[in-house]
Design an enzyme around this catalytic site. Sequence first.
Site, PDB file in Angstrom:
ATOM      1  N   GLN A 148       0.845  -1.198   0.000  1.00 49.35           N
ATOM      2  CA  GLN A 148       0.000   0.000   0.000  1.00 49.35           C
ATOM      3  C   GLN A 148       0.880   1.248   0.000  1.00 49.35           C
ATOM      4  O   GLN A 148       1.922   1.270   0.643  1.00 49.35           O
ATOM      5  CB  GLN A 148      -0.881   0.011   1.262  1.00 49.35           C
ATOM      6  CG  GLN A 148      -1.843   1.194   1.334  1.00 49.35           C
ATOM      7  CD  GLN A 148      -2.444   1.385   2.716  1.00 49.35           C
ATOM      8  OE1 GLN A 148      -2.162   2.374   3.377  1.00 49.35           O
ATOM      9  NE2 GLN A 148      -3.294   0.489   3.152  1.00 49.35           N
ATOM     10  N   HIS A 150       1.166   5.631   0.400  1.00 49.85           N
ATOM     11  CA  HIS A 150       0.611   6.943   0.725  1.00 49.85           C
ATOM     12  C   HIS A 150       0.802   7.829  -0.494  1.00 49.85           C
ATOM     13  O   HIS A 150       1.881   7.859  -1.083  1.00 49.85           O
ATOM     14  CB  HIS A 150       1.360   7.597   1.889  1.00 49.85           C
ATOM     15  CG  HIS A 150       1.063   6.987   3.209  1.00 49.85           C
ATOM     16  ND1 HIS A 150       1.804   7.282   4.338  1.00 49.85           N
ATOM     17  CD2 HIS A 150       0.111   6.117   3.611  1.00 49.85           C
ATOM     18  CE1 HIS A 150       1.316   6.604   5.363  1.00 49.85           C
ATOM     19  NE2 HIS A 150       0.294   5.894   4.957  1.00 49.85           N
ATOM     20  N   GLU A 177      -3.483   5.243  -0.096  1.00 50.36           N
ATOM     21  CA  GLU A 177      -4.128   5.981   0.985  1.00 50.36           C
ATOM     22  C   GLU A 177      -3.760   7.450   0.856  1.00 50.36           C
ATOM     23  O   GLU A 177      -2.587   7.796   0.723  1.00 50.36           O
ATOM     24  CB  GLU A 177      -3.653   5.446   2.339  1.00 50.36           C
ATOM     25  CG  GLU A 177      -4.198   6.233   3.520  1.00 50.36           C
ATOM     26  CD  GLU A 177      -3.793   5.635   4.875  1.00 50.36           C
ATOM     27  OE1 GLU A 177      -2.848   4.821   4.899  1.00 50.36           O
ATOM     28  OE2 GLU A 177      -4.427   5.996   5.875  1.00 50.36           O
ATOM     29  N   GLU A 228      -9.943   2.325   5.942  1.00 53.21           N
ATOM     30  CA  GLU A 228      -8.992   1.577   6.776  1.00 53.21           C
ATOM     31  C   GLU A 228      -8.886   2.089   8.207  1.00 53.21           C
ATOM     32  O   GLU A 228      -8.687   1.330   9.125  1.00 53.21           O
ATOM     33  CB  GLU A 228      -7.610   1.654   6.115  1.00 53.21           C
ATOM     34  CG  GLU A 228      -6.473   1.064   6.908  1.00 53.21           C
ATOM     35  CD  GLU A 228      -5.147   1.207   6.174  1.00 53.21           C
ATOM     36  OE1 GLU A 228      -4.643   0.202   5.660  1.00 53.21           O
ATOM     37  OE2 GLU A 228      -4.619   2.336   6.116  1.00 53.21           O
ATOM     38  N   GLN A 303      -5.221  -3.269  10.168  1.00 59.29           N
ATOM     39  CA  GLN A 303      -3.943  -2.589   9.966  1.00 59.29           C
ATOM     40  C   GLN A 303      -3.326  -2.464  11.343  1.00 59.29           C
ATOM     41  O   GLN A 303      -3.909  -1.823  12.218  1.00 59.29           O
ATOM     42  CB  GLN A 303      -4.145  -1.188   9.372  1.00 59.29           C
ATOM     43  CG  GLN A 303      -2.854  -0.397   9.335  1.00 59.29           C
ATOM     44  CD  GLN A 303      -2.996   1.085   8.997  1.00 59.29           C
ATOM     45  OE1 GLN A 303      -2.128   1.685   8.404  1.00 59.29           O
ATOM     46  NE2 GLN A 303      -4.100   1.701   9.397  1.00 59.29           N
ATOM     47  N   SER A 369       1.573  -0.809   5.349  1.00 63.23           N
ATOM     48  CA  SER A 369       0.263  -0.182   5.274  1.00 63.23           C
ATOM     49  C   SER A 369       0.441   1.301   5.003  1.00 63.23           C
ATOM     50  O   SER A 369      -0.359   2.116   5.435  1.00 63.23           O
ATOM     51  CB  SER A 369      -0.508  -0.417   6.565  1.00 63.23           C
ATOM     52  OG  SER A 369       0.243   0.032   7.669  1.00 63.23           O
TER      53      SER A 369
END
Lengths: 749, 120
Positions: A148, A150, A177, A228, A303, A369
Amino acid sequence: MNSEESSPIGRFRFMNAQSVNLDGFAIEDAKLGLIAFNSPADPQPSLVLGSDGEVIEMDSRAASDFDMVDEFIAKHGLDLTVAVEAMALSDLDFARMVVDPNISRTEVLRMAAGMTPAKLARSLSRLRPIELGMGMAKLRARRTPSNQAHVTNRSDDPLLLAADAATAAAFGFREIETTVPVLADAPSNAIAVSIGAAVGSRGVLVQCSVEEALELEMGMRGLVSYAETISLYGTEQVFIDGDDTPWSKTLLTSAYASRGIKMRVTSGGGSEALMGAAEGRSMFYLEARCVALARAIGSQGVQNGGIDSAAVAGSVPGGVRSLMAENVMVMARNLEACAGNDALMSESDVRRTSRTLPILLAGADFITSGFGSIQRYDNMFGPSQWNAEDIDDFLVIQRDWGVDGGLRTADEGNVAALRRRAVDAVRAVYRHLGLADFTDEWVEQAIDAAGSKDVLESDLLTPLVAARIIRETGITMIDVVRALYETGFEIEASRILEMLKARVAGDYLQTAAIFDESFNVLSLVTDPNDYAGPGSGYVPSPGRQTEIDAIRQQRSVADLRAEQAVHRSDVFHLVGQANPGSDPREVVIGVSPAVGRDIWLTLSGLTVVEALSELLAGLEEEGCVGRVVRVNATLDLGMIGLLAARLSGSGIGIGLQGKGTALIHRRDLSPLANLELYSVAPSLDASLYRLLGINAGRHAKGATPEPARNPYSDEAIEARYHTKVVALVDIEREHVNPDSGIEELRVEL
Amino acid sequence: MSRVGASGRDLSEVTLEAVRENEVVMADLSIHSDTLEHQAKVAQAHDNPQLAANFRRAAELTALTDEEVLALYESLRPHRSTGEELDATARSLEGRGAVLVAALFREAAEVYARRGLLRH
């Protein structure tokens, strides 16, 4: 000890200045919750059932004393049909089940489902790091690992967000994210990132991390495809401080599912200690409560791995181990594990790598994450463990170990095109929907930007106004799809529509679901992890393996040849067979077989011709005469130097290989001996070659040579140059001909 | 079943053209309660009864509007509701067939009273 305190000796002053000493380290203090595992205040595991089968005691607490977290876990989080058997299992027996590849994942999960938080925590705390790795490899839900990213920036610049989202997708991230420094900008961020992701790849999931109700609302409007940051805590007090209860979180969890939107919850060791309400319990025990709660609530995944409080865990002994153990605990409860490695927990590059590496090697549903795919200063969550500056490192580490961390090499030209398209798409959509008009300058700056500091044209009002209009006019993702379609971005329109339609099918609600690039769902259901020891489990497909191996830095011998050919010149002229000389001032320079043929550039960056001209100039300074010959029978530097010395009138010779290594030889010495040797070719420069020529001249005249200072470097010489050396030696070997004599060369400088 | 949205519309009708013609609404892109029941069975078969329960609660929530769902969430947060309000919500949900969500509210009412989480 900080670097400002004086230390009596230089060695320690030097150590104090290293970046790891910026990290905070705490002496273990159970009272404050600054303890990773097994605090004295952790309850004894217990589970007592009443006459009608309900829980009357859990982890040494009577039901009448349950707080709301205990209550919820006891009511919803335990499989009471196996609880007696599970609680009777010894800690070590269960720990062995976790590690042993011959014991199935299903069997481990069956037992874990009946364990109380204290029981599961105490048992998993027995696992050593390597055992956690074995457990993780077997217990994760989805076979194929993923990652994942950012994607954020300081200005909530929609163009830059889109470009960076497309870039992240190009590098292989399957979830993105975003978040906002300015809360009101949220819907604009969600849309911009979603458009960028759709440009980059099919099937990339997008979330916008903000306050719970606002995030659900955006989900309902289709602006995000998953959520999330539905946070859980291990103590009642911290939960209430977070303005929620297990019941409200349960409603929230079901609310997402009721619209067909994927979600997971978030917890993480250290958060309770950070908020001063750990009740003296260990971080791992409190996290066990969170994970039990996550399961009880009916979330598909978690998470964790410290997350925002990872540094607190990292401050105590065994803390980093507990972060990995948290992920294993999630997996043991049959939940998707989005394995932390996001918030930066150390100032030291070495230490932050160590925190992630075991998880990368074992494999998780998501290795991180939140890989900061943008630069640190643009990461609005704070810098991540891994940031844009680390992407090549991560790719190389995947290749070094032969593991799949979810990323792939992205071609520069391709990324440039994707960034342009992403920016064009957002510009078109924002204009079409009346959200904003972006200048040409802003567009060009966003495409080329390495970060928001490169986009001087951006202004903070634009996303604010855009977001306000989105909110007030009730714009949904359907409007965005229409806008993309009407402005000529049909591919992106259909990708976003496809993602919305996935809500109807509901397949991506199952545990550990992601979409691959063909929009197949990979989840516990469709892509279950079947690791059972060597030769089993996930293996990258041949295509994927090529992606992992083919990093952009790798060079073939053909690449190197092309690099060399650029420096080809016609200064060398073949005179004929080289004969012995008689001038006592003559020094012969012997060059290797590939010189003047295929090797033109030495490892230091000087051309062979430049090195030669310095040698000749040095000889001239000493009143000597240089003659250049090429040896063909061998590439060995000692032999080349010796053969040159034997032809030389003075009996002194210089040997020079195409890659730049050089020495001074004398006719009566054995081949491996020499008068002076430059062995580290990359460190040489013009003045050193000049000095070698001068010294050869002095040897020829019987005078005293000047000592050459060995060039000092703390570069990783081997890492930088060894692959080139292998290729250059290979080229030399091609030109070795034992039957060819020594040729005299005229060098026209 | 999993090709039909909460609105009853088949996904084959949800095309880019239909979007352009303003014929598509979010309810067409929302999951149907029958699909959630199906997914619940799948979750159960994969050793996750709690995920199944989540999907079944979600199935009940498909009948509520976004505003109603958001209001339900708010009402369960600390100190938002009195015990009577939570029980009233439970009854109202039962009246609409949302018995699982109602049970959640009844449970909350009882626990909140004990733990001091009600509004007074």
